[in-house]
Design an enzyme around this catalytic site. Sequence first.
Site, PDB file in Angstrom:
ATOM      1  N   LYS A  34       1.041  -1.026  -0.021  1.00  0.00           N
ATOM      2  CA  LYS A  34       0.092   0.131   0.122  1.00  0.00           C
ATOM      3  C   LYS A  34       0.882   1.002  -0.107  1.00  0.00           C
ATOM      4  CE  LYS A  34      -4.344  -2.143   2.441  1.00  0.00           C
ATOM      5  NZ  LYS A  34      -5.143  -1.282   3.514  1.00  0.00           N
ATOM      6  N   GLU A  86     -19.275  -8.879   8.062  1.00  0.00           N
ATOM      7  CA  GLU A  86     -20.366  -8.664   9.462  1.00  0.00           C
ATOM      8  C   GLU A  86     -21.321  -9.451   9.946  1.00  0.00           C
ATOM      9  OE1 GLU A  86     -19.129  -6.063   6.139  1.00  0.00           O
ATOM     10  OE2 GLU A  86     -19.443  -8.281   6.499  1.00  0.00           O
ATOM     11  N   ARG A 107     -25.917  -6.115   5.643  1.00  0.00           N
ATOM     12  CA  ARG A 107     -25.167  -7.525   5.189  1.00  0.00           C
ATOM     13  C   ARG A 107     -25.591  -8.395   6.469  1.00  0.00           C
ATOM     14  NH1 ARG A 107     -19.447  -8.011   2.398  1.00  0.00           N
ATOM     15  NH2 ARG A 107     -20.074  -7.207   0.254  1.00  0.00           N
TER      16      ARG A 107
END
Length: 638
Positions: free
Chosen positions: A286, A372, A400
Site C-alpha cells: 500500500k 458483518e 449485510r
Amino acid sequence: MATDTPLLQTIDDPAAVRRLSRAQLKALADELRECVLTNVSRTGGHLSSNLGTVELTIALHTVFNTPHDRLVWDVGHQTYPHKILTGRRERMPTLRQLGGMSGFPRRDESEYDAFGTAHSSTSISAALGMALAARQKGEDRKAVAIIGDGALTAGMAFEALNNAGVERDARLLVILNDNDMSISPPVGALNRYLAQLMSGRFYAAARHVGRQVLGNVPPLFELAKKLEQQAKGMVVPATLFETYGFNYIGPIDGHDLDSLIPTLENIRELMAAKSGPQFLHVVTKKGQGYKLAEADPVAYHGPGKFDPAVGLVPPATPARQTFTQVFGQWLCDMAAHDKRLVGITPAMREGSGLVEFQRRFPKRYYDVGIAEQHAVTFAAGLACEGLKPVVAIYSTFLQRGYDQLIHDVAIQKLPVVFALDRAGLVGADGATHAGNYDIAYLRCIPNVSLACPADERECRQLLTTAFEQDHPVAVRYPRGAGVGAAPLAGLEGLPFGKGELRRQGARVAVLAFGTLLYPALQAAERLGATVVNMRWVKPLDTELLLQVAAGHEALVTVEEGAIMGGAGSAVAEALAAAGVVKPLLQLGLPDAFIEHGDPARLLALEGLDAVGIERSVRRRFGALVDAAPELRAVSGQN
C-alpha cells in the site's frame, strides 16, 4: 493532469497500453502513479490502495483483452489506475465530486467497469457468474476477480471459492492482492521463477499426465499428490486454495512487471485451455512509490486534499469533534465504568473510532475482519453469557448482517448495542455507502429500539440509554461533526423512548428525527411553527405525538433517511392507530439512489436544509403558516 506524464497522455484505452514495450510499460507505471497522487491530493479520495495496484492494473490490461475479458475489482477503492487507463484520465479532477466521476467502478460509467462494487468480497461471485454465463452463451471470454487479503475474511468470498472449485471448465482467474506481506529481495527471483513455472503449460500438462498414469494405482497416486503438496508447501504459503479446486500460483511481486506479465500470459493460456479455475497470489505494498503513504498507509487510505510535497498536516484550528469521536470517547468511558462491555468492529477500527478503545482495553476489543454477519452473531453469543456487546458498524454494512440481527439477536431479545455510524448521506462515497435505510429496516423488527440523536451531546447520552436496556438498541448518527454541542462529561442517559418540545409555534408542528432538528428549527423561525425533537423512532413517543397533534392543524416529519418506511411512516401509523386524522407532510430522502457529492449540497438538493424545509412546508401548508401568530422558542431539556 500533470504535464510531466507524456506517455500517459497518449493512453486513451487499454489497446494503447498493449502496444507498448516492456520498458515503456515501466515508464507508464511511474507516470500513472504520479497521476493518481496528483489528482487525489487535489480532490481527496483513496490513495494508499491505488498506489499499490499500479503495476497490477497495467499488467492486467496488457495481457487480457479488456473489455471483452471481464475485470471485477473487489471493493473498487483501488481502481483509479484502471479508470485512468480506460479513457477517464481527463475526468480525474472531478473524482468523487457532485456530477463527477465515482470513486468506485460503475457499469453506467464505462464498459470497462464490468461490475459495480464498493462493498467487499463480491468479486469472486460476480466473476464466476460472468465466466459461467460466457460458457453458457458459447463465448470465448475470460473473467478475472481481483480481491484483497482483507476481503477474503468474509464468508461470501469462501462461498464463491467453494462454488467455483467444482466448475472445472470455467475460464476464471482469482487474483489475491496481498498487501500485508512483503517479498524480501533474496527470494524474489526464485519466487518469480517458480510462479512462472507453475503457471506454465508444461507444469499443467505434467500434472494432468501424472494423474492419468497414476490414477489406476491409488497408493502411488496418493503418494505423488502428497509429495507435490509438500513440495509446493515449501515455496507457497498454503495449499488452501488448491483444496478448493484452484490451481494456486505464487506468491509473486505485484510491482514487478517482468514477473507479472509472463505469469499472467501463462495463466491466460491455461484459461483458454479450460484447465480449471486459476488462483494467482500477488504481493503489493500500500502506498507504493510515495514514501509518506508507504510509511503510514492507514493515514493515507482516504485522505482529504493535501500537498504531496508536505503530506498530511493537522488543521491550523482543531476541527469540531465528530460523532465518531464522541462514540469512541463514550465507549472508553463506559468500558471503564462497566467491565461487562466489549467492543466489536468488522474491520473498521479507525473508521468507527475504536483506536483508543483497543489501546486501553485490548482484551475487550474484537476486530472480526470483514465479516458483518459473524460480527452480529458473535455479539449475540457474548450477550448470552452476560456480557454487554457494542457493535460499532456503518449503517450500510449492518445491512449485510440483517438476517443475523433478526434471528440471532432480536428473537432472543439480547442486549446488544449497535452504534450505527455513517447514517444518512455520506458525501463522496455515494450511494453504496449511504446509510439511508436503517430506520426503515430496523423499526419493523420486534424487540429492537432505535434512537436518533440530534447532536453530539445527545449522541453520548443516548448511547448510555441504549447500553442500559435489556434488549437490542441501535443509535444512528451521521458522518462528520454536528452543530458543536459539547458532550457532558458524565454517563447520564436520557429518558427511554421520550422526545422533547424545542420550539412552541402555532398551527403547524415539525417533528424532527436526528440532526435535521437544527435546520428544522431555523425553518420554524420563519414559519412560526412548533418543533419537536423526537429522539426515538422506536419506541415512538406517542404520548408527545398525540399531544402535539391535538394542538396543531398540520404535522411535518423531517428525517435524513428513506421516506418509504421511515420515521414519517411511523408517525402516520401511530396517528392512524389512534384514530387521529391530520394532514401530514413527510420530508426525507426519496425513492432513489443519491450520488456522491458534498453532504450539505446533497441535503440542499433534496430539500432537507433550512431553506428546503421552509419551502416544502409553505408549498403544502402555506395558508396555515401565513395565518399563524409568532410564538416562542422552548429551551431544550439537555
